[in-house]
Motif scaffolding. Structure first.
Motif, PDB file in Angstrom:
ATOM      1  N   ALA A 197      43.115  41.961  34.284  1.00 23.75           N
ATOM      2  CA  ALA A 197      43.031  40.627  33.686  1.00 23.75           C
ATOM      3  C   ALA A 197      41.615  40.085  33.746  1.00 23.75           C
ATOM      4  O   ALA A 197      41.092  39.516  32.770  1.00 23.75           O
ATOM      5  N   ALA A 198      40.947  40.279  34.897  1.00 21.94           N
ATOM      6  CA  ALA A 198      39.579  39.793  35.045  1.00 21.94           C
ATOM      7  C   ALA A 198      38.630  40.531  34.105  1.00 21.94           C
ATOM      8  O   ALA A 198      37.756  39.918  33.483  1.00 21.94           O
ATOM      9  N   LYS A 199      38.802  41.832  33.995  1.00 23.05           N
ATOM     10  CA  LYS A 199      37.917  42.616  33.131  1.00 23.05           C
ATOM     11  C   LYS A 199      38.041  42.178  31.678  1.00 23.05           C
ATOM     12  O   LYS A 199      37.040  42.056  30.957  1.00 23.05           O
ATOM     13  N   LYS A 200      39.267  41.904  31.250  1.00 22.19           N
ATOM     14  CA  LYS A 200      39.484  41.447  29.871  1.00 22.19           C
ATOM     15  C   LYS A 200      38.804  40.103  29.649  1.00 22.19           C
ATOM     16  O   LYS A 200      38.151  39.879  28.620  1.00 22.19           O
ATOM     17  N   ALA A 201      38.932  39.205  30.610  1.00 18.13           N
ATOM     18  CA  ALA A 201      38.306  37.888  30.484  1.00 18.13           C
ATOM     19  C   ALA A 201      36.786  37.993  30.529  1.00 18.13           C
ATOM     20  O   ALA A 201      36.077  37.342  29.747  1.00 18.13           O
ATOM     21  N   LEU A 202      36.251  38.831  31.421  1.00 16.27           N
ATOM     22  CA  LEU A 202      34.808  38.959  31.586  1.00 16.27           C
ATOM     23  C   LEU A 202      34.146  39.705  30.432  1.00 16.27           C
ATOM     24  O   LEU A 202      32.926  39.642  30.267  1.00 16.27           O
ATOM     25  N   ALA A 203      34.943  40.403  29.635  1.00 13.70           N
ATOM     26  CA  ALA A 203      34.383  41.103  28.473  1.00 13.70           C
ATOM     27  C   ALA A 203      33.742  40.132  27.498  1.00 13.70           C
ATOM     28  O   ALA A 203      32.878  40.510  26.695  1.00 13.70           O
ATOM     29  N   GLN A 204      34.145  38.868  27.563  1.00 11.07           N
ATOM     30  CA  GLN A 204      33.572  37.848  26.675  1.00 11.07           C
ATOM     31  C   GLN A 204      32.268  37.276  27.231  1.00 11.07           C
ATOM     32  O   GLN A 204      31.575  36.517  26.562  1.00 11.07           O
ATOM     33  N   GLY A 205      31.935  37.628  28.494  1.00 12.82           N
ATOM     34  CA  GLY A 205      30.726  37.124  29.127  1.00 12.82           C
ATOM     35  C   GLY A 205      30.991  36.723  30.556  1.00 12.82           C
ATOM     36  O   GLY A 205      32.155  36.600  30.977  1.00 12.82           O
ATOM     37  N   PRO A 206      29.938  36.527  31.363  1.00  9.38           N
ATOM     38  CA  PRO A 206      30.108  36.144  32.764  1.00  9.38           C
ATOM     39  C   PRO A 206      30.921  34.868  32.922  1.00  9.38           C
ATOM     40  O   PRO A 206      30.849  33.959  32.089  1.00  9.38           O
ATOM     41  N   LEU A 207      31.713  34.822  34.003  1.00  9.63           N
ATOM     42  CA  LEU A 207      32.544  33.663  34.302  1.00  9.63           C
ATOM     43  C   LEU A 207      32.393  33.281  35.771  1.00  9.63           C
ATOM     44  O   LEU A 207      32.123  34.129  36.621  1.00  9.63           O
ATOM     45  N   SER A 208      32.597  32.000  36.054  1.00 14.16           N
ATOM     46  CA  SER A 208      32.564  31.538  37.437  1.00 14.16           C
ATOM     47  C   SER A 208      33.882  31.865  38.111  1.00 14.16           C
ATOM     48  O   SER A 208      34.892  32.134  37.451  1.00 14.16           O
ATOM     49  N   ARG A 209      33.880  31.799  39.438  1.00 14.90           N
ATOM     50  CA  ARG A 209      35.113  32.039  40.177  1.00 14.90           C
ATOM     51  C   ARG A 209      36.165  31.006  39.784  1.00 14.90           C
ATOM     52  O   ARG A 209      37.351  31.334  39.675  1.00 14.90           O
ATOM     53  N   LYS A 210      35.735  29.778  39.550  1.00 13.35           N
ATOM     54  CA  LYS A 210      36.671  28.735  39.144  1.00 13.35           C
ATOM     55  C   LYS A 210      37.318  29.088  37.811  1.00 13.35           C
ATOM     56  O   LYS A 210      38.535  28.938  37.627  1.00 13.35           O
ATOM     57  N   GLU A 211      36.525  29.590  36.877  1.00 12.27           N
ATOM     58  CA  GLU A 211      37.068  29.984  35.572  1.00 12.27           C
ATOM     59  C   GLU A 211      37.988  31.186  35.686  1.00 12.27           C
ATOM     60  O   GLU A 211      38.946  31.326  34.917  1.00 12.27           O
TER      61      GLU A 211
END
Length: 361
Positions: free
Chosen positions: A122-136
């Motif tokens: 799930a994290a990898k799919k979300a991060l594929a759009q760009g860096p994210l904060s821990r909160k995001e």
């Protein structure tokens, strides 16, 4: 087989860690020479490079992180390290299976590998759009334990501006393949680099110390020690010490100037005990349940002699130096000179600076 004294091992470690004299190397070459720097505290990388390099400015490391020449991530011993972008794929590959096994062993009963795999996908799919904060990322990985597992089992980087001197909380993330590009490095290739980096930065050393530093079982690197053309010595305790060809071995009487070290500097950890950098009677003062974050220390004649801290008011910055024992007059003078450089580096916007010796100094 030549026997090396504890004094020779002390000076060898200091020389390879660029602490006998500041190095003219570039930032990336210096970082590779010392085997990377542990950065549980973001300031550690900056202070660690400042005390080792002839020319270093905070902006140099921040820019190297922004330019992707240097990266921070969970690597050796499942702790945060700063390494060059060219070393990272190999370091990650060499530590990944051992990181995975150790984390799952430590977390048994609290989180499963299946939990972490689902969260990582799930994290990898979300991060594929760009860096994210821990909160995001909370929307995809709510549990802190499971998120720590994602960092341990997979290759996740901490991305600037987080994890820098200017913004010290390292809470913006990217998958390494997205930030640096995919890698085909194998575990064996990674382990070979790790052994070379350890001996280059911390040798001569027993094979077990290299494994301890890397956080891998000794049996994994034993075949590589046979493969590499290593020098062999003997310590005062009779243990075999391995080393890279032509690596420096200064005389035990080589002068060692005072140096200020940041928290968690690797030369103080258990894998470097043989060099006597941290006298055992002082170890509880640096690493204990009361100070799990470690403390800043300073060296006198190649050994920890006390701690330091910076205290800042609106206009003034003061460096407080706290020796563990009485200091000789000449040593105090040398520490004064080095300390004044440190406090100006640490707080460049202060209007005035001072250094104060506390305790029995």
């Amino acid at each position: 087989m030549r026997e090396l004294t504890s004094g020779e091992l002390n000076r060898a470690l200091l020389a390879r860690q660029l602490l006998l004299e500041r190095s003219p190397k570039s930032l990336t070459k210096a970082l590779e020479a010392v085997g990377g720097l542990q950065t549980q505290n973001a300031t550690g990388g900056y202070l660690g490079l400042w005390t080792r390099m002839q020319k270093f400015d905070k902006a140099d490391l921040t820019k190297a992180l922004e330019d992707r020449r240097v990266v921070q991530g969970t690597m050796m011993r499942i702790t945060i390290h700063l390494v060059t972008a060219s070393d990272y794929p190999l370091v990650a590959a060499g530590t990944r299976p051992s990181r995975r096994a150790a984390w799952l062993r430590y977390q048994q009963g609290r989180a499963t590998e299946a939990d972490v795999k689902r969260a990582a996908a799930a994290a990898k799919k979300a991060l594929a759009q760009g860096p994210l904060s821990r909160k995001e990322l909370t929307a995809f990985v709510a549990s802190t334990t499971v998120w720590n597992g994602v960092n341990a089992l997979y290759d996740v980087l901490r991305i600037p501006p987080s994890g820098t001197w200017e913004r010290r909380r390292a809470d913006i993330y990217a998958m390494a393949d997205d930030w640096l590009g995919p890698s085909e490095a194998t575990e064996e290739q990674g382990l070979e680099l790790l052994l070379e980096r350890y001996l280059g930065g911390f040798g001569p050393a027993p094979l077990a110390d290299a494994a301890n530093w890397a956080g891998v079982p000794p049996k994994k690197i034993e075949p590589l020690a046979e493969k590499l053309k290593l020098r062999r010595f003997e310590g005062e305790d009779g243990k075999e010490l391995l080393d890279l060809p032509r690596a420096p071995l200064p005389d035990a009487k080589t002068p060692a100037p005072p140096r200020f070290l940041p928290v968690w500097d690797a030369i103080l950890l258990a894998h470097a005990r043989r060099a006597g950098i941290l006298p055992e009677e002082y170890r509880p003062l640096v690493f204990s349940t009361k100070t799990p974050q470690s403390v800043n220390t300073f060296l006198v004649d190649g050994a920890v002699a006390g701690t330091w801290s910076v205290h800042r008011t609106k206009r003034k910055a003061e460096l407080l130096v706290t020796p563990f024992e009485q200091l000789r007059k000449g040593v105090k003078s040398e520490l004064q000179t080095e300390g004044e450089r440190l406090v100006r580096f640490h707080e460049p916007e202060a209007e005035s600076y001072s250094l104060r010796f506390a305790g029995s100094a």
